[in-house]
Design an enzyme around this catalytic site. Structure first.
Site, PDB file in Angstrom:
ATOM      1  N   PHE A  12       0.821  -1.221   0.000  1.00 33.51           N
ATOM      2  CA  PHE A  12       0.000   0.000   0.000  1.00 33.51           C
ATOM      3  C   PHE A  12       0.850   1.264   0.000  1.00 33.51           C
ATOM      4  CE2 PHE A  12       0.786   0.142   4.567  1.00 33.51           C
ATOM      5  CZ  PHE A  12       0.604   1.471   4.924  1.00 33.51           C
ATOM      6  N   LYS A  13       2.079   1.145   0.485  1.00 34.10           N
ATOM      7  CA  LYS A  13       2.915   2.337   0.624  1.00 34.10           C
ATOM      8  C   LYS A  13       3.316   2.932  -0.729  1.00 34.10           C
ATOM      9  CE  LYS A  13       3.972   0.862   5.177  1.00 34.10           C
ATOM     10  NZ  LYS A  13       4.838   0.295   6.175  1.00 34.10           N
TER      11      LYS A  13
END
EC number: 4.2.3.1
Length: 514
Positions: A123-124
């Site tokens: 997700f980063k």
């Protein structure tokens, strides 16, 4: 002239001073140890949300949100649109963050938001692809008219418990005038995460494997930011979740998935469940809620390192003696670094009568107490205030593994859906909340923070009993299979010591040809 949501102040400051968006992003952490926040959260009315924003693509929605926090004078419309377009062109899904709806046949209101379609399968990437382009944009503009010897360079220093490091490296690799140093705890991240970081050949990237825990690494990074001489000499920048641009970029998928789950209608109720360690991901949801997105509740899903769950139940923010090693290592933390941002808004509302300066003083006192005593207790009004927006669930290792197994067996859309262990923490918490919820019409969006291939041991242990399951065939993407054949580049730091790390950074900077 920027408005009040386009300037930034420190959570620990009792001064009226504010800084620009660019200064907040490049500086990362305030000199007083606080985090940068906009003193005003912009408001979006329901008509704009459901008549206009609900119809936008992910990229156009990102632009609409970011424009409210970035002054036109700092980044003109055309440039901001280009930054966003380039940042999300690296994703494997056209939707950037697709929503998998009704995963299990028995729960039509359980949806999984896949945030792992970026270059490092975590997700980063949603934030760090954007942050990397922002750093380069600001530097190129600053350096455009400077002679070669006077051009500004940034030394990015970050700590990772797994995914931040590779996402930061992929966001910043090859960027002109930027060097990147990522610290990670030796033996405490998954092999694929380590391979993703250590096999990047770009000269401006270096990984430092530190004997110790993630919290040791994070403490070293904070000490480096607090070292004015080192900071000034090397122009240190941050990409950890403390960097405001990361929170800003993550707001988009709350709006986007809300509109997907409700078909753009404001009649359906939605709750989000977020696997939480450093609190950055769920904090973006808090900003979305405060901007006007009608989120019913934000649920914090923690593993056995449960400082956030304990705080919401008692109001005591207390650092544990040691980190518990769990199946969800990216959440294995003692201190939740972004929680300070939420505490500032709560302190201002419930203890400071809306006074920004007083709120900064209160937060500073709390964190000085944490530094001295390892804990602080907040007023009952703060817990009650937090509970209006948040709830929490704690999930054990056994429950994490059981959830991976259960979803693999019961999923119908698609069949044999495989969760990574962090996502499993969130899904376990979601199922618990659905069971407790009297209103069965509420839609639950559970955030999936990483691709299961990044956590082979946890996934294999949960699914090895299924005869038709194969990690190589069912889970591992071709791109990640190749990593183990590539040459590694890393430097070992024999103990968690800030001076050893500073020396290593200076040695490597001397070798780098930026």
């Amino acid at each position: 002239m920027p408005n009040a949501s386009q300037v930034y102040r420190s959570t620990r400051s009792s001064s009226p001073k504010t800084i620009s968006f660019e200064e907040a992003i490049i500086q990362g952490l305030a000199t007083d140890g606080g985090l940068f926040i906009p003193p005003t959260i912009p408001q979006v009315d329901q008509a704009t949300l459901f008549n206009d924003w609900s119809k936008l693509s992910f990229q156009d929605l990102a632009f609409a949100i970011m424009r409210l926090y970035i002054a036109q004078e700092e980044i003109p419309d055309a440039d901001l649109k280009d930054l966003i377009k380039r940042s999300y062109s690296t994703f494997r899904s056209d939707e950037v963050t697709p929503l998998v709806q009704n995963v299990t046949g028995d729960k039509e209101n359980l949806h999984i938001l896949e945030l792992f379609h970026g270059p490092t399968y975590a997700f980063k990437d949603v934030a760090l692809q954007f942050v990397g382009n922002l750093f380069e944009y600001f530097l190129q503009r600053t350096n455009a008219n400077l002679p070669e010897g006077e051009k500004k360079q940034i030394t990015v220093v970050g700590a990772t418990s797994g995914d931040t490091g590779s996402a930061a490296i992929y966001g910043l690799r090859g960027k002109k005038d930027v060097s990147v140093f990522i610290l990670y705890p030796t033996g405490r991240i998954s092999p694929i995460q380590e391979e993703q970081m250590t096999t990047v050949p770009d000269e401006n990237v270096q990984t430092l494997s530190v004997t110790g825990t993630f919290d040791n690494c994070q403490d070293i990074v904070k000490a480096i930011f607090g070292d004015k001489e080192f900071n000034s000499k090397h122009n240190v920048g941050a990409v950890n979740s403390i960097n405001w641009a990361r929170i800003l970029a993550q707001m988009t998928y709350y709006f986007y998935s809300f509109f997907q789950a409700t078909n753009g209608k404001d009649s359906k109720k939605v709750k989000f469940v977020v696997p939480s360690g450093n609190f950055g991901d769920i904090l973006a949801g808090y900003f979305a809620k405060k901007m006007g997105l009608p989120i019913e509740k934000l649920a914090i899903a923690t593993n056995e390192n449960d400082i956030l769950d304990r705080f919401l139940k008692s109001g005591l923010y207390e650092r544990s003696d040691k980190v518990a090693a769990t199946l969800s290592p990216a959440m294995d933390i003692l201190i939740s670094s972004n929680f300070e941002r939420l505490l500032w808004y709560l302190a201002r509302e419930y203890l400071a009568n809306g006074d920004d300066l007083k709120a900064g003083e209160i937060v500073n006192n709390w964190f000085q107490e944490l530094k001295t005593n390892g804990k602080f207790q907040v007023d009952k009004s703060i817990i009650e205030g937090a509970s209006k927006d948040f709830t929490s669930e704690r999930v054990s290792n056994e429950e994490t593994s059981e959830t991976i197994k259960k979803i693999y067996e019961s999923s119908v859309n698609p069949k044999h859906y495989i969760l990574d262990p962090h996502t499993a923490v969130g899904v376990c918490a979601t199922e618990r909340l659905i069971a407790k919820d009297n209103d069965k019409s509420i839609q639950y969006i559970s955030l999936s923070t990483a691709h299961p291939a990044k956590f082979a041991d946890a996934v294999n242990n949960a699914l090895s009993g299924f005869s038709n399951y194969s990690f190589e065939k069912d889970v591992l993407p071709e791109e990640l299979k190749k990593l183990s054949t590539l040459k590694k580049k890393l430097k070992f730091i024999e103990r968690a010591d800030v001076e050893l790390v500073k020396n290593a950074i200076e040695e490597e900077l001397a070798k780098m040809k930026l």
